[in-house]
Enzyme design. Sequence first.
Site, short mmCIF file in Angstrom:
data_model
loop_
_atom_site.label_atom_id
_atom_site.label_comp_id
_atom_site.label_asym_id
_atom_site.label_seq_id
_atom_site.Cartn_x
_atom_site.Cartn_y
_atom_site.Cartn_z
N LYS A 94 0.87 -1.18 0.00
CA LYS A 94 0.00 0.00 0.00
C LYS A 94 0.90 1.23 0.00
O LYS A 94 2.07 1.14 0.40
CB LYS A 94 -0.85 -0.01 1.29
CG LYS A 94 -2.08 0.83 1.23
CD LYS A 94 -3.30 0.07 0.75
CE LYS A 94 -4.52 0.97 0.69
NZ LYS A 94 -5.72 0.26 0.25
N GLY A 194 -22.11 5.39 6.02
CA GLY A 194 -21.28 5.85 4.91
C GLY A 194 -21.97 5.57 3.60
O GLY A 194 -22.11 4.41 3.18
N GLY A 196 -21.09 6.50 0.49
CA GLY A 196 -20.16 6.87 -0.58
C GLY A 196 -20.25 5.91 -1.75
O GLY A 196 -21.32 5.35 -2.03
N VAL A 198 -19.06 2.86 -2.30
CA VAL A 198 -19.46 1.47 -2.00
C VAL A 198 -20.84 1.45 -1.36
O VAL A 198 -21.71 0.67 -1.76
CB VAL A 198 -18.43 0.80 -1.06
CG1 VAL A 198 -18.86 -0.63 -0.73
CG2 VAL A 198 -17.04 0.79 -1.69
P1 NAD Z 1 -16.15 7.09 -0.07
O1 NAD Z 1 -15.15 8.10 0.36
O2 NAD Z 1 -16.75 7.17 -1.43
O3 NAD Z 1 -17.36 7.04 0.96
C1 NAD Z 1 -17.22 7.14 2.32
C2 NAD Z 1 -18.49 7.81 2.86
O4 NAD Z 1 -18.42 7.81 4.29
C3 NAD Z 1 -18.65 9.26 2.42
O5 NAD Z 1 -19.97 9.45 1.97
C4 NAD Z 1 -18.38 10.06 3.69
O6 NAD Z 1 -19.10 11.27 3.75
C5 NAD Z 1 -18.85 9.07 4.75
N1 NAD Z 1 -18.30 9.30 6.08
C6 NAD Z 1 -17.07 9.74 6.43
N2 NAD Z 1 -16.96 9.80 7.77
C7 NAD Z 1 -18.15 9.36 8.26
C8 NAD Z 1 -18.66 9.19 9.56
N3 NAD Z 1 -17.93 9.50 10.63
N4 NAD Z 1 -19.92 8.71 9.70
C9 NAD Z 1 -20.68 8.42 8.63
N5 NAD Z 1 -20.24 8.58 7.37
C10 NAD Z 1 -19.00 9.05 7.19
O7 NAD Z 1 -15.42 5.68 0.16
P2 NAD Z 1 -15.80 4.28 -0.51
O8 NAD Z 1 -15.00 4.08 -1.73
O9 NAD Z 1 -17.28 4.15 -0.56
O10 NAD Z 1 -15.21 3.28 0.58
C11 NAD Z 1 -15.88 3.11 1.83
C12 NAD Z 1 -14.97 2.32 2.76
O11 NAD Z 1 -14.67 1.05 2.18
C13 NAD Z 1 -13.62 2.99 3.00
O12 NAD Z 1 -13.24 2.72 4.33
C14 NAD Z 1 -12.68 2.28 2.05
O13 NAD Z 1 -11.35 2.26 2.52
C15 NAD Z 1 -13.27 0.87 2.06
N6 NAD Z 1 -12.99 0.13 0.83
C16 NAD Z 1 -13.38 0.65 -0.37
C17 NAD Z 1 -13.12 -0.08 -1.53
C18 NAD Z 1 -13.54 0.46 -2.87
O14 NAD Z 1 -13.49 -0.29 -3.86
N7 NAD Z 1 -13.98 1.69 -2.96
C19 NAD Z 1 -12.47 -1.32 -1.46
C20 NAD Z 1 -12.13 -1.84 -0.21
C21 NAD Z 1 -12.39 -1.09 0.93
#
Ligand code: NAD
Length: 368
Positions: A94, A194, A196, A198
């Site tokens: 990473k 969250g 976002g 995912v």
């Molecule tokens: P993203 O940044 O698109 O979404 C995260 C969401 O969480 C955002 O809407 C943000 O406003 C919200 N958020 C932040 N702090 C918060 C809190 N305290 N309470 C509630 N909501 C909060 O990220 P993503 O790509 O959707 O990924 C989500 C999680 O999954 C992350 O931890 C990421 O590391 C993990 N992940 C993502 C992937 C991927 O393919 N995108 C793969 C493996 C792991």
Amino acid sequence: MNIEITNPAELQKMNPVFGQVSFDNHEQIVFCHDKYTGLKAIIGIHNTVMGPALGGTRMWNYANEWEALNDVLRLSRGMTYKSAITGLNLGGGKAVIIGDSKLDKTPEMISKFGEYVNSLSGRYITAEDVGTTTEDMDRIHEVTPFVTGISEEKGGSGNPSPVTAYGVYMGMKAAANYQFGTDNLEGKSVLVQGTGHVGETLISYLRKEGAEVYVTDIHRDKMENMVVKYGAKIYEENDIYSANVDIYSPCALGATINDNTIYKIRAKVIAGAANNQLAVEEVHGKILRERGIAYAPDFLINAGGIINVYGEIVKYSKEEAMRRTENIYNTTLEIFKHADSKNITTQLAAMQIAEERIEKRKKENAAK
Ligand code: NAD
């Protein structure tokens, strides 16, 4: 490097790298600095027994360098386990870039970072993560072949989040099967923390199946969007951890299962996308087990994204990526069975199986 030490552990104070718990036998750590572009990055290569270390590059405004180092070590170690349990011929790595991705990121900085990745000759392969985008990966691709997550127009696999969401959905259904005796989520209440990349796709799957979905996010407009688009409900209470729901799905931040939250959790299943959900793996995993809460290990069920980018290396299609991601369902069920048979946490069960695979491959490699 001027490490500002905030961690109280004495050993870590004396040995800020090798003494870290998350160091956990990393093979290589590369500090990258370029005064012309302002790049400050750290690449962590945890383990390359199964193959090149693949893992995304996170750009984050860390409070200090110590925090950045700790994050990259923790995340790269997690990638080793994620790829091994998923059955991919990849090691764990990473990278982190220190800075605010909205304010500090420049094309020149990203290209420079790509040159550092290139200098490792394929021991480390990068991808996107929080704070980096497909566009950044396209730029890195201009200076190195050791990058995935590039755009579909440039021959890549595009945005991995929908595939990650599918894997989380599969893992959640398997955990429900184990806990409730059925994987049918119709009528089950799910709190998604969250909304976002995912979270949104996960919500769409859940609503399609007829689950009752509650959402929470720091951005009100995002939650309202989920109400309009999918008929989700905004969770309005202050304390989300004590929500009276069947399933809690952390899809925002890591370490939400910690000393302050763990005894409040009323959900019977935890299955979400966030990395490193257990603040202290052994301690909090054990408490969940004692409390009868079925925890689907994060690094297992959020592997859809890496399955998707792996297709860029071994050249398989999106359909194949989805098929492989669907298998997360079976692996999750196996992990629950394995944990029960050994009376250990699901986290440990998944880690043990991953470690066995790595040890086996190490022996095979040595015998060649
Ligand atoms: P993203 O940044 O698109 O979404 C995260 C969401 O969480 C955002 O809407 C943000 O406003 C919200 N958020 C932040 N702090 C918060 C809190 N305290 N309470 C509630 N909501 C909060 O990220 P993503 O790509 O959707 O990924 C989500 C999680 O999954 C992350 O931890 C990421 O590391 C993990 N992940 C993502 C992937 C991927 O393919 N995108 C793969 C493996 C792991």
